[in-house]
Design an enzyme around this catalytic site. Structure first.
Site, mmCIF file in Angstrom:
data_model
loop_
_atom_site.group_PDB
_atom_site.id
_atom_site.type_symbol
_atom_site.label_atom_id
_atom_site.label_comp_id
_atom_site.label_asym_id
_atom_site.label_seq_id
_atom_site.Cartn_x
_atom_site.Cartn_y
_atom_site.Cartn_z
ATOM 1 N N LYS A 161 2.324 -6.613 -7.169
ATOM 2 C CA LYS A 161 3.517 -7.467 -7.247
ATOM 3 C C LYS A 161 3.401 -8.500 -8.369
ATOM 4 O O LYS A 161 3.862 -9.643 -8.233
ATOM 5 C CB LYS A 161 3.791 -8.142 -5.895
ATOM 6 C CG LYS A 161 3.927 -7.150 -4.743
ATOM 7 C CD LYS A 161 4.335 -7.796 -3.442
ATOM 8 C CE LYS A 161 4.418 -6.764 -2.322
ATOM 9 N NZ LYS A 161 4.836 -7.328 -1.039
ATOM 10 N N MET A 162 2.780 -8.073 -9.477
ATOM 11 C CA MET A 162 2.667 -8.970 -10.632
ATOM 12 C C MET A 162 4.035 -9.335 -11.186
ATOM 13 O O MET A 162 4.205 -10.394 -11.805
ATOM 14 C CB MET A 162 1.806 -8.312 -11.719
ATOM 15 C CG MET A 162 0.316 -8.237 -11.402
ATOM 16 S SD MET A 162 -0.478 -9.851 -11.215
ATOM 17 C CE MET A 162 -0.276 -10.548 -12.857
ATOM 18 N N LYS A 204 0.825 -1.210 0.000
ATOM 19 C CA LYS A 204 0.000 0.000 0.000
ATOM 20 C C LYS A 204 0.858 1.259 0.000
ATOM 21 O O LYS A 204 0.652 2.176 -0.808
ATOM 22 C CB LYS A 204 -0.932 -0.010 1.223
ATOM 23 C CG LYS A 204 -1.908 -1.182 1.228
ATOM 24 C CD LYS A 204 -2.779 -1.201 2.458
ATOM 25 C CE LYS A 204 -1.999 -1.465 3.729
ATOM 26 N NZ LYS A 204 -1.368 -2.808 3.748
ATOM 27 N N GLY A 229 -22.644 1.173 55.336
ATOM 28 C CA GLY A 229 -23.670 1.795 56.179
ATOM 29 C C GLY A 229 -24.688 2.601 55.396
ATOM 30 O O GLY A 229 -25.456 3.374 55.987
ATOM 31 N N ASP A 265 -3.291 6.223 3.409
ATOM 32 C CA ASP A 265 -2.625 4.917 3.517
ATOM 33 C C ASP A 265 -3.005 4.340 4.867
ATOM 34 O O ASP A 265 -2.631 4.866 5.914
ATOM 35 C CB ASP A 265 -1.114 5.099 3.401
ATOM 36 C CG ASP A 265 -0.383 3.765 3.502
ATOM 37 O OD1 ASP A 265 -0.981 2.735 3.157
ATOM 38 O OD2 ASP A 265 0.785 3.761 3.922
ATOM 39 N N THR A 266 -3.777 3.258 4.870
ATOM 40 C CA THR A 266 -4.291 2.710 6.124
ATOM 41 C C THR A 266 -3.544 1.443 6.516
ATOM 42 O O THR A 266 -3.047 0.719 5.657
ATOM 43 C CB THR A 266 -5.797 2.399 6.009
ATOM 44 O OG1 THR A 266 -5.998 1.443 4.962
ATOM 45 C CG2 THR A 266 -6.573 3.658 5.683
ATOM 46 N N SER A 299 -23.948 1.100 43.457
ATOM 47 C CA SER A 299 -23.770 1.861 42.199
ATOM 48 C C SER A 299 -22.294 2.186 41.975
ATOM 49 O O SER A 299 -21.884 3.339 42.088
ATOM 50 C CB SER A 299 -24.620 3.130 42.206
ATOM 51 O OG SER A 299 -24.473 3.894 43.381
#
Length: 648
Positions: free
Chosen positions: A175-176, A46, A490, A119-120, A559
């Site tokens: 990448k052929m 990428k 209490g 670009d991830t 709580s």
């Protein structure tokens, strides 16, 4: 008489140059903008692809190129003169590991279009970063290593791209050069991907065989290495694909209001980014959710630098930021949506949504989160997921919660109606984020599917006797005294004494005790974190109804979580929720152990016990703090009543 400067050939040449420059800048400024992402599995290339695009489009300065060449030699790139990935992998950690971690945004342009590319990351643990990059993209380039074929992350990123509404998918088989540009390899990968794409609802995609390393089929010139491929190059496709704003302009008008523009008493406008459609002066509009209608008087935008233009517009369309002035003084503020009067968006407080969980902490069903959608922010709770989606098999799995990077379908309830549209119709009004109320961290991103029918069938019934009238009849101000503290602190003892003293003073009260409530209203709940949250939510709703009746409500519940105590506080008018922290050290509470619960918890016979294997979050700013090591229960009760009556 001397010639005028404008008649001199030199001045004429300068004027022509100035005109050419202005025309060039005008053309460049008016180019369309395409936002796209590159995604896929780790090491699919990428960053290298983006670097190649920047390099071929001449978007690298000489000093950057020199630094890049030096870095490439230092890193050592298998004989490659330039490592294009280093243009994008800007973090030191990325360069050291050879991977992308964060989302990197880069800008470049061609003669036909401007581009912002994200670009991830490819790693699963950074899926949330990929969702961030995809949220604003019009197109996704899904890269596949020709040697590896379709992988799990290929599927995950494709699913997410489709989920966030990206309509244009490019399948870049990269990448052929490493598979000798073999057509059968390319065809097999495209066929495999097509089978998967059909399962997740991707109807069309554009497959392109490329080499980021060699530059095959990336720029305009077709590659001689792939004579069997007759489709467009990547850049050709990026330049010609339809931009989202074009489609958005064809939909009904919507503009979420971000700001009420009031510079003086003579001007009142509503500013925002137009999400869809077009608007012009004279159009009738509706304010949602109030439902009020008005007519557009004028549309104003910022004039161009150096222009004498007033900034008034004859028409504004999707993608433009404007200020709209109306002919009537209507109720409209930040969070409202100005829409076409005849076709307004929907408002509801319950809906189904797809949710991507982005936090290290699991989703807690029933807990309150902030939900932000466009310019709206409301409190929201998420129910237990209907199911989680297995990216590999697309199966729907049973789930009680969602973990980091999990994707599920959930029901969302908000504390007041929000204006929205289904995400497939509008990304602006259909996408939201969830924010943790305590840490302010973004924990989830969601897309709305539809509102729930029960939200449409249930309407608030107005009544003639108000809560103020109920309180006046009892000659008191409603309040909720919320006692919180560890088991054995209490709470119940002090709360009971407070009610007895108030009763003798002819005050109208009611005591809600934690154990008593679990014998009836909440008998179906256990003690898991989500059950505790639902326990407090129900008690809070009951306390609110009792306060509406004019009562002084006294509650005694552990709580343990601040978020849930805040949730109850938010249910009530300001000043009516009084938090009473019964501050007792764990050792003291455990020494009392009236019910023998700590002993069982220590022995492992009682799970999720507060203070032992479940946390207690102390109040940070309680209205009343009681130190039980320094005062008796009687003294504590007197302190509470003194402060209660002293506050009115």
């Amino acid at each position: 008489m001397a010639d005028l400067p404008g008649s001199d050939p030199v001045y004429q040449t300068d004027a022509l140059i100035a005109e050419d420059i202005e025309a060039y800048l005008e053309t460049h400024q008016n180019k369309g903008l395409l936002r796209f992402i590159t995604c896929g599995s780790v090491d699919d290339g990428k960053s290298t692809l983006i670097g190649r695009l920047l390099y071929d489009s001449k978007m690298i300065f000489e000093d950057q190129l020199a630094a890049l060449e030096a870095d490439s030699k230092r890193v050592g790139t298998q004989g490659q003169e330039i490592d294009f990935a280093l243009l994008v992998d800007g973090l030191a950690a990325e360069r050291e590991q050879g991977i992308t971690i964060d989302v990197a945004y880069r800008f470049f342009s061609t003669e036909k279009r401007k581009f912002i590319v994200a670009d991830t990351p490819g790693h699963e643990q950074y899926t949330r970063n990929m969702v961030t990059g995809a949220s604003t993209a019009d197109l996704a380039v899904i890269l596949i290593d020709a040697r590896k074929g379709v992988l799990v992350q290929t599927k995950r990123h494709s699913f997410l791209a489709n989920l966030v509404g990206i309509k244009h998918i490019v399948l870049a088989v990269n990448k052929m050069d490493l598979v000798d540009y073999d057509q059968s390899t390319f065809d097999r990968i495209v066929a495999d991907y097509r089978d998967f794409a059909r399962e997740i609802g991707i109807a069309e995609f554009t497959p392109i065989p490329i080499s980021g390393f060699k530059g095959d089929n990336i720029t305009a010139a077709p590659s001689a290495n792939t004579p069997w491929y007759s489709g467009p190059s990547l850049i050709d496709h990026l330049e010609s694909v339809e931009i989202a704003n074009t489609a958005a302009q064809a939909r009904p008008f919507r503009m979420p209001v971000q700001w009420v523009n009031r510079p003086n008493l003579d001007f009142r406008g509503f500013s925002g980014l137009i999400a869809s459609g077009a608007v012009k002066p004279g159009d009738e509009v509706r304010i949602v959710p109030s439902g009020k209608t008005s007519t557009v008087k004028s549309i104003i935008t910022m004039p161009k630098p150096g222009s004498k233009d007033s900034g008034e517009m004859a028409e504004a369309v999707a993608g433009e930021s404007v200020t709209i002035c109306l002919t009537d003084e209507v109720d409209c503020s930040r969070g409202s949506v100005i829409a076409a009067a005849g076709d307004p968006p929907e408002s509801a407080d319950q809906f189904e949504a797809n949710l991507v969980w982005m936090s290290e902490e699991d989703l807690i069903p029933g807990r309150g989160y902030w939900l932000k959608l466009a310019s709206q922010q409301v409190s929201a709770t998420i129910q237990q997921p209907k199911f989680e989606i297995d990216i590999n098999s697309m199966e729907h799995l049973a789930a009680k919660t969602l973990k980091l990077n999990s994707i599920g379908v959930v029901e969302v309830t908000t504390d007041k109606p929000i204006t929205f549209e289904a995400y497939e119709t509008s990304r602006a009004l259909g996408g939201f984020i969830l924010i943790d109320k305590i840490t302010n961290a973004t924990v989830g991103a969601g897309t709305i599917n539809f509102s729930l029918r029960r939200a449409q069938n249930v309407h608030w019934q107005s009544v003639d006797i108000t809560r103020d009238q109920h309180a006046a009849m009892k000659n008191q101000r409603p309040a909720v005294l919320w006692f919180t503290g560890l088991s054995g602190s209490g709470k119940s003892t002090i709360a009971n004494l407070v009610e007895k003293k108030l009763f003798r003073m002819n005050r109208h009260t009611f005591l809600l005790d934690g154990d008593n409530v679990r014998h009836g209203l909440n008998k179906d709940l256990g003690f898991t974190e989500s059950d505790r949250i639902e326990n407090i939510r129900r008690v809070g709703e009951v306390a609110r109804l009792m306060a509406d009746a004019g009562l002084i409500v006294i509650t005694a519940f552990i709580s343990p979580f601040r978020a849930e105590r805040q949730m109850v506080r938010d249910m009530l008018p300001g000043g009516e929720f009084i938090e009473v922290f019964v501050d007792t050290p764990l050792a003291v509470a455990e020494a009392r152990d009236v019910k023998g619960l700590y002993k069982k918890a220590r022995a492992g016979q009682l799970k999720n016990f507060t203070g032992i294997d479940s946390p207690y979050e102390e109040p940070e700013s309680p209205e009343i703090r009681i130190d039980t090591t320094a005062m008796t229960p009687e003294e504590a009760a007197d302190l509470v009543i003194d402060q209660l009556l002293g506050s009115g």
